[in-house]
Design a protein around this motif. Sequence first.
Motif, PDB file in Angstrom:
ATOM      1  N   LEU A  65       0.755  -1.227   0.137  1.00 10.44           N
ATOM      2  CA  LEU A  65      -0.171  -0.035  -0.065  1.00 10.44           C
ATOM      3  C   LEU A  65       0.857   1.294  -0.057  1.00 10.44           C
ATOM      4  O   LEU A  65       0.434   2.226  -0.653  1.00 10.44           O
ATOM      5  CB  LEU A  65      -0.932   0.110   1.043  1.00 10.44           C
ATOM      6  N   VAL A  66       2.100   1.262   0.765  1.00  9.47           N
ATOM      7  CA  VAL A  66       2.819   2.263   0.755  1.00  9.47           C
ATOM      8  C   VAL A  66       3.457   2.772  -0.779  1.00  9.47           C
ATOM      9  O   VAL A  66       3.475   4.006  -1.134  1.00  9.47           O
ATOM     10  CB  VAL A  66       3.999   2.237   1.834  1.00  9.47           C
ATOM     11  N   VAL A  67       3.821   1.505  -1.460  1.00  9.09           N
ATOM     12  CA  VAL A  67       4.444   1.846  -2.660  1.00  9.09           C
ATOM     13  C   VAL A  67       3.403   2.304  -3.553  1.00  9.09           C
ATOM     14  O   VAL A  67       3.717   3.242  -4.608  1.00  9.09           O
ATOM     15  CB  VAL A  67       5.005   0.205  -3.228  1.00  9.09           C
ATOM     16  N   ARG A 117      -0.745  -9.863  -3.645  1.00  9.77           N
ATOM     17  CA  ARG A 117      -0.613 -10.056  -4.919  1.00  9.77           C
ATOM     18  C   ARG A 117      -0.799  -9.287  -5.952  1.00  9.77           C
ATOM     19  O   ARG A 117      -0.423  -8.781  -6.993  1.00  9.77           O
ATOM     20  CB  ARG A 117      -0.456 -11.613  -5.343  1.00  9.77           C
ATOM     21  N   TYR A 118      -2.337  -9.111  -5.853  1.00 12.69           N
ATOM     22  CA  TYR A 118      -2.743  -8.210  -6.644  1.00 12.69           C
ATOM     23  C   TYR A 118      -2.208  -6.620  -6.692  1.00 12.69           C
ATOM     24  O   TYR A 118      -2.115  -5.902  -7.713  1.00 12.69           O
ATOM     25  CB  TYR A 118      -4.514  -7.929  -6.564  1.00 12.69           C
ATOM     26  N   THR A 119      -2.057  -6.197  -5.195  1.00  8.77           N
ATOM     27  CA  THR A 119      -1.627  -4.777  -5.429  1.00  8.77           C
ATOM     28  C   THR A 119      -0.082  -4.665  -5.989  1.00  8.77           C
ATOM     29  O   THR A 119       0.191  -3.859  -6.864  1.00  8.77           O
ATOM     30  CB  THR A 119      -1.515  -4.412  -3.750  1.00  8.77           C
ATOM     31  N   TRP A 120       0.825  -5.762  -5.694  1.00 10.83           N
ATOM     32  CA  TRP A 120       2.000  -5.831  -6.401  1.00 10.83           C
ATOM     33  C   TRP A 120       2.095  -5.906  -7.739  1.00 10.83           C
ATOM     34  O   TRP A 120       2.918  -4.963  -8.497  1.00 10.83           O
ATOM     35  CB  TRP A 120       2.937  -6.823  -5.772  1.00 10.83           C
ATOM     36  N   ALA A 121       1.108  -6.642  -8.256  1.00  9.76           N
ATOM     37  CA  ALA A 121       0.922  -6.554  -9.635  1.00  9.76           C
ATOM     38  C   ALA A 121       0.583  -5.420 -10.230  1.00  9.76           C
ATOM     39  O   ALA A 121       1.103  -4.995 -11.172  1.00  9.76           O
ATOM     40  CB  ALA A 121      -0.396  -7.712 -10.081  1.00  9.76           C
TER      41      ALA A 121
END
Length: 149
Positions: A65-67, A117-121
């Motif tokens: 979330l921070v990224v 995983r969805y957020t990093w994608a």
Amino acid sequence: MRGSGGPRAFWEREQGPVPRPGLPSPPRGPYGSPPPAGTRSASHPEYGSPPAGPPARVGGAVASLVVAVLSLVALVAFTVWSELWFLLLAANAPGVALGITALLKIPDAPEVERYIRYTWACNFAYMAVLAVFLVSLAALAVFFVLLGT
């Protein structure tokens, strides 16, 4: 199994009852020793059940979330500086939304993992699109400099 100190061994060995916050401490025998067998059980209302598995990855959810938020802030700052308002169409809003959803699903570890995983994608896809845009913008700038001289 009792002597190994790894995280997996911690979660796989017998834990015993876990006191719930805000409730009195478990009954103790003489001199602080555990009470005799049968006086303390996990089914007692003062105690919760032993942990079933490792806790959800709160740190991973927060990091993703921070990224996502930092990528959004950087895009907004660049858009304000360059006055190219159409860039806001490429904002990483899905990454921010999925990161918040991951934090909201904290008790359910598989759901948290999936939304991480969805957020990093989304974060990586956003960075790839941004890299393509910046490379094409730099190539266009070099073309105009060479054309102008």
